[in-house]
Design a protein around this motif. Structure first.
Motif, PDB file in Angstrom:
ATOM      1  N   VAL A 182       0.852  -1.201   0.000  1.00  0.00           N
ATOM      2  CA  VAL A 182       0.000   0.000   0.000  1.00  0.00           C
ATOM      3  C   VAL A 182       0.889   1.253   0.000  1.00  0.00           C
ATOM      4  O   VAL A 182       0.655   2.199  -0.762  1.00  0.00           O
ATOM      5  N   ALA A 183       1.960   1.224   0.828  1.00  0.00           N
ATOM      6  CA  ALA A 183       2.862   2.385   0.897  1.00  0.00           C
ATOM      7  C   ALA A 183       3.515   2.613  -0.467  1.00  0.00           C
ATOM      8  O   ALA A 183       3.613   3.752  -0.939  1.00  0.00           O
ATOM      9  N   ASN A 184       3.906   1.502  -1.138  1.00  0.00           N
ATOM     10  CA  ASN A 184       4.558   1.631  -2.446  1.00  0.00           C
ATOM     11  C   ASN A 184       3.613   2.185  -3.505  1.00  0.00           C
ATOM     12  O   ASN A 184       4.001   3.045  -4.299  1.00  0.00           O
ATOM     13  N   VAL A 185       2.359   1.679  -3.497  1.00  0.00           N
ATOM     14  CA  VAL A 185       1.391   2.173  -4.494  1.00  0.00           C
ATOM     15  C   VAL A 185       1.191   3.671  -4.299  1.00  0.00           C
ATOM     16  O   VAL A 185       1.222   4.442  -5.264  1.00  0.00           O
ATOM     17  N   SER A 186       1.021   4.082  -3.029  1.00  0.00           N
ATOM     18  CA  SER A 186       0.787   5.510  -2.771  1.00  0.00           C
ATOM     19  C   SER A 186       1.974   6.329  -3.262  1.00  0.00           C
ATOM     20  O   SER A 186       1.809   7.368  -3.900  1.00  0.00           O
ATOM     21  N   HIS A 187       3.178   5.801  -2.967  1.00  0.00           N
ATOM     22  CA  HIS A 187       4.378   6.517  -3.362  1.00  0.00           C
ATOM     23  C   HIS A 187       4.487   6.618  -4.900  1.00  0.00           C
ATOM     24  O   HIS A 187       4.810   7.672  -5.444  1.00  0.00           O
ATOM     25  N   GLU A 188       4.178   5.509  -5.586  1.00  0.00           N
ATOM     26  CA  GLU A 188       4.277   5.478  -7.053  1.00  0.00           C
ATOM     27  C   GLU A 188       3.300   6.449  -7.710  1.00  0.00           C
ATOM     28  O   GLU A 188       3.591   7.046  -8.729  1.00  0.00           O
ATOM     29  N   LEU A 189       2.105   6.591  -7.124  1.00  0.00           N
ATOM     30  CA  LEU A 189       1.100   7.460  -7.745  1.00  0.00           C
ATOM     31  C   LEU A 189       1.338   8.932  -7.417  1.00  0.00           C
ATOM     32  O   LEU A 189       0.860   9.810  -8.110  1.00  0.00           O
ATOM     33  N   ARG A 190       2.122   9.171  -6.381  1.00  0.00           N
ATOM     34  CA  ARG A 190       2.319  10.539  -5.914  1.00  0.00           C
ATOM     35  C   ARG A 190       3.070  11.403  -6.935  1.00  0.00           C
ATOM     36  O   ARG A 190       2.643  12.516  -7.230  1.00  0.00           O
ATOM     37  N   THR A 191       4.160  10.857  -7.507  1.00  0.00           N
ATOM     38  CA  THR A 191       4.977  11.662  -8.425  1.00  0.00           C
ATOM     39  C   THR A 191       4.167  12.131  -9.643  1.00  0.00           C
ATOM     40  O   THR A 191       4.123  13.338  -9.923  1.00  0.00           O
ATOM     41  N   PRO A 192       3.484  11.213 -10.364  1.00  0.00           N
ATOM     42  CA  PRO A 192       2.701  11.689 -11.506  1.00  0.00           C
ATOM     43  C   PRO A 192       1.640  12.701 -11.094  1.00  0.00           C
ATOM     44  O   PRO A 192       1.457  13.730 -11.780  1.00  0.00           O
ATOM     45  N   LEU A 193       0.997  12.470  -9.951  1.00  0.00           N
ATOM     46  CA  LEU A 193      -0.053  13.398  -9.535  1.00  0.00           C
ATOM     47  C   LEU A 193       0.533  14.771  -9.204  1.00  0.00           C
ATOM     48  O   LEU A 193      -0.065  15.802  -9.519  1.00  0.00           O
ATOM     49  N   THR A 194       1.739  14.789  -8.618  1.00  0.00           N
ATOM     50  CA  THR A 194       2.375  16.075  -8.284  1.00  0.00           C
ATOM     51  C   THR A 194       2.684  16.847  -9.573  1.00  0.00           C
ATOM     52  O   THR A 194       2.454  18.062  -9.659  1.00  0.00           O
ATOM     53  N   ASN A 228       0.023   2.615 -16.733  1.00  0.00           N
ATOM     54  CA  ASN A 228       0.750   1.334 -16.675  1.00  0.00           C
ATOM     55  C   ASN A 228       0.647   0.713 -15.293  1.00  0.00           C
ATOM     56  O   ASN A 228       0.449  -0.488 -15.153  1.00  0.00           O
ATOM     57  N   LEU A 229       0.796   1.591 -14.309  1.00  0.00           N
ATOM     58  CA  LEU A 229       0.765   1.089 -12.928  1.00  0.00           C
ATOM     59  C   LEU A 229      -0.608   0.512 -12.593  1.00  0.00           C
ATOM     60  O   LEU A 229      -0.718  -0.603 -12.065  1.00  0.00           O
ATOM     61  N   THR A 230      -1.663   1.264 -12.936  1.00  0.00           N
ATOM     62  CA  THR A 230      -3.007   0.752 -12.609  1.00  0.00           C
ATOM     63  C   THR A 230      -3.304  -0.505 -13.430  1.00  0.00           C
ATOM     64  O   THR A 230      -3.923  -1.443 -12.919  1.00  0.00           O
ATOM     65  N   ASP A 231      -2.814  -0.555 -14.694  1.00  0.00           N
ATOM     66  CA  ASP A 231      -3.028  -1.776 -15.511  1.00  0.00           C
ATOM     67  C   ASP A 231      -2.373  -2.979 -14.831  1.00  0.00           C
ATOM     68  O   ASP A 231      -2.967  -4.048 -14.726  1.00  0.00           O
ATOM     69  N   ASP A 232      -1.118  -2.780 -14.373  1.00  0.00           N
ATOM     70  CA  ASP A 232      -0.405  -3.895 -13.730  1.00  0.00           C
ATOM     71  C   ASP A 232      -1.068  -4.306 -12.422  1.00  0.00           C
ATOM     72  O   ASP A 232      -1.167  -5.491 -12.105  1.00  0.00           O
ATOM     73  N   LEU A 233      -1.544  -3.300 -11.674  1.00  0.00           N
ATOM     74  CA  LEU A 233      -2.223  -3.630 -10.411  1.00  0.00           C
ATOM     75  C   LEU A 233      -3.496  -4.422 -10.691  1.00  0.00           C
ATOM     76  O   LEU A 233      -3.805  -5.399  -9.999  1.00  0.00           O
ATOM     77  N   LEU A 234      -4.222  -3.997 -11.739  1.00  0.00           N
ATOM     78  CA  LEU A 234      -5.447  -4.717 -12.103  1.00  0.00           C
ATOM     79  C   LEU A 234      -5.136  -6.137 -12.552  1.00  0.00           C
ATOM     80  O   LEU A 234      -5.845  -7.080 -12.220  1.00  0.00           O
ATOM     81  N   MET A 235      -4.044  -6.265 -13.306  1.00  0.00           N
ATOM     82  CA  MET A 235      -3.632  -7.589 -13.797  1.00  0.00           C
ATOM     83  C   MET A 235      -3.352  -8.520 -12.604  1.00  0.00           C
ATOM     84  O   MET A 235      -3.815  -9.659 -12.579  1.00  0.00           O
ATOM     85  N   LEU A 236      -2.636  -7.989 -11.626  1.00  0.00           N
ATOM     86  CA  LEU A 236      -2.338  -8.803 -10.432  1.00  0.00           C
ATOM     87  C   LEU A 236      -3.629  -9.198  -9.706  1.00  0.00           C
ATOM     88  O   LEU A 236      -3.800 -10.345  -9.299  1.00  0.00           O
ATOM     89  N   ALA A 237      -4.537  -8.216  -9.582  1.00  0.00           N
ATOM     90  CA  ALA A 237      -5.802  -8.496  -8.885  1.00  0.00           C
ATOM     91  C   ALA A 237      -6.586  -9.559  -9.652  1.00  0.00           C
ATOM     92  O   ALA A 237      -7.161 -10.470  -9.055  1.00  0.00           O
ATOM     93  N   LYS A 238      -6.576  -9.438 -11.004  1.00  0.00           N
ATOM     94  CA  LYS A 238      -7.316 -10.418 -11.828  1.00  0.00           C
ATOM     95  C   LYS A 238      -6.740 -11.812 -11.632  1.00  0.00           C
ATOM     96  O   LYS A 238      -7.462 -12.785 -11.482  1.00  0.00           O
ATOM     97  N   LEU A 239      -5.407 -11.897 -11.656  1.00  0.00           N
ATOM     98  CA  LEU A 239      -4.766 -13.209 -11.484  1.00  0.00           C
ATOM     99  C   LEU A 239      -5.116 -13.804 -10.126  1.00  0.00           C
ATOM    100  O   LEU A 239      -5.385 -14.996 -10.006  1.00  0.00           O
ATOM    101  N   GLU A 240      -5.144 -12.931  -9.109  1.00  0.00           N
ATOM    102  CA  GLU A 240      -5.484 -13.437  -7.774  1.00  0.00           C
ATOM    103  C   GLU A 240      -6.927 -13.922  -7.733  1.00  0.00           C
ATOM    104  O   GLU A 240      -7.230 -14.954  -7.144  1.00  0.00           O
TER     105      GLU A 240
END
Ligand code: ADP
Length: 406
Positions: A182-194, A228-240
């Motif tokens: 969760v900390a990593n996702v937040s961190h990854e999304l922060r830079t593009p949003l800034t 890309n990040l949200t696509d990969d996160l969705l892919m992981l969720a789908k696989l799970e």
């Protein structure tokens, strides 16, 4: 209740009465017959008393044996529990330890009779136990065997304490991983949003067109990263989710065709910066085609991103032992051996800034690992820093079909 002990007691009491009467008669009349009865009575009473004594000792022994058997059964049951159990007597002396507790706390039978805290030597646990507030459990982190134990205490009486230990190492590790994720996702999304927010603040003011172009370019780059990040996160969720549902049926994949498609996509990604070769044998694979395609493309995309311009990348689908392997070899930057075991962790990157600059999400190999688990494959990595890497998916004989028609 009429049993041997009660009957014998009744006989002894009867004998006592008869002996007393005989004694009184003899004293009063000095009758020889009364003296005879008195003497016989005393002898019989002595014999009966010895018999009753023997009966009582036997009963006591039987009771002791029954208690010992019950104690043994209880301990046998406790011995089999997955939780550790330690029974402490007075002054915290160890009375008994089951096998799980022996493993958890590294105790042996030699520790029985010793002070528990001298053996375990954990001051915080000692302090917690001294407070005797046993509604909550205590989390014990052991340095030596790297276990995390949840310790609960039951105090059935003043003299005894029952300590129950549960191994929560794996549970804690998963909790830590989830928290990090969760900390990593937040961190990854922060830079593009800034970056995007910064532009929007600036956009209200007068902005020269050259600046605007630069800012819009940055925004595009960062939104692509976020996608890309949200696509990969969705892919992981789908696989799970698929893991949970187990609905799909695997099929025979024409690997030569699939690998050639991936080779073409790799060439498009490289845009002429590398030489890409492809060699395929006519072997089929039993699996989920979309997932295998995604995993293969991930390896090729990594090879393109981590190989400097002018390098060579080779894709192979070939027999390996009794099974088959898809191997991507590159002449890229390589990976130091200490990083290799961590490559499939979510958001793990050897060089964070380089990975971001090449558009990576840090989730590619985590997805690959998940796909391989679902498709009964294994990831093998060989790499030499500065010389290049070989990433391979290995499939066992049961997963392959020897000859396939395209
Ligand atoms: P990313 O999106 O950051 O590339 P991955 O999960 O695909 O994430 O890869 C994890 C890390 O493994 C990368 O950040 C990179 O450091 C390393 N890596 C993966 N493939 C290669 C390769 N072919 N050569 C060198 N390093 C690689």
């Amino acid at each position: 209740m009429l049993n041997a002990k009660n009957l014998s007691l009744a006989v002894v009491i009867g004998q006592l009465l008869v002996t007393l009467v005989a004694a009184v008669l003899w004293l009063m009349n000095e009758d020889d017959r009364a003296l005879f009865v008195f003497t016989v009575g005393i002898a019989l009473m002595t014999a009966s008393a010895l018999y009753v004594g023997k009966l009582l000792t036997e009963e006591e022994r039987n009771l002791e044996e029954r208690l010992a058997a019950r104690d043994f059964r209880y301990r046998q049951t406790l011995e089999l529990l997955p939780e550790g159990v330690v029974i402490l007597g007075e002054n915290n002396r160890i009375e008994w330890v089951n096998s799980a507790a022996r493993k958890h706390l590294e105790l042996t039978n030699r520790h029985v009779g010793l002070d528990f805290f001298d053996c375990v030597g954990h001051h915080d646990l000692k302090r917690w136990m001294a407070k005797r507030r046993f509604d909550d459990s205590f989390l014990l982190q052991l340095e030596e065997n790297k276990l995390v134990l949840e310790v609960s205490v039951v105090s059935p009486d003043i003299r005894h304490t029952l300590l129950v230990t549960r191994d929560v190492t794996e549970k804690r590790r998963l909790e830590d991983m989830r928290r990090d994720f969760v900390a990593n996702v937040s961190h990854e999304l922060r830079t593009p949003l800034t970056v995007i927010a910064g532009f929007l603040d600036y956009a209200n003011e007068e902005m020269p067109s050259s600046v605007r172009e630069h800012q819009v370019g940055l925004m595009r780059e960062q939104t692509a990263r976020m996608r890309n990040l949200t696509d990969d996160l969705l892919m992981l969720a789908k696989l799970e989710n698929k893991d949970d549902q187990k609905l799909d049926e695997p099929e025979i994949i024409l690997m030569s065709r699939l690998v050639e498609d991936v080779w073409r996509e790799g060439k498009a990604l490289s845009a002429g910066r590398h030489v890409l070769d492809c060699r395929c044998e006519r072997i089929g694979l039993i699996g989920f085609p979309d997932e295998i395609r995604c995993a293969c493309l991930n390896l090729v995309s990594n090879a393109v991103r981590y190989t400097p311009e002018g390098g060579r990348i080779t894709l192979e689908w070939k027999r390996q032992g009794t099974g088959a392997a898809f191997v991507v070899t590159d002449t890229g930057i390589g990976i130091a051996p200490e990083h290799i075991p961590r490559l499939t962790e979510r958001f793990f990157r050897v060089d964070k800034s380089r990975a971001r600059a090449t558009g990576g999400t840090g989730l590619g190999l985590a997805i690959v690992k998940h796909i391989l688990r679902r498709n009964h494959g294994e990831l093998r990595v060989k790499s030499t820093p500065g010389a290049g890497s070989a990433f391979a998916f290995y499939f066992k004989e049961a997963q392959i079909v020897s000859t396939v028609n395209d």
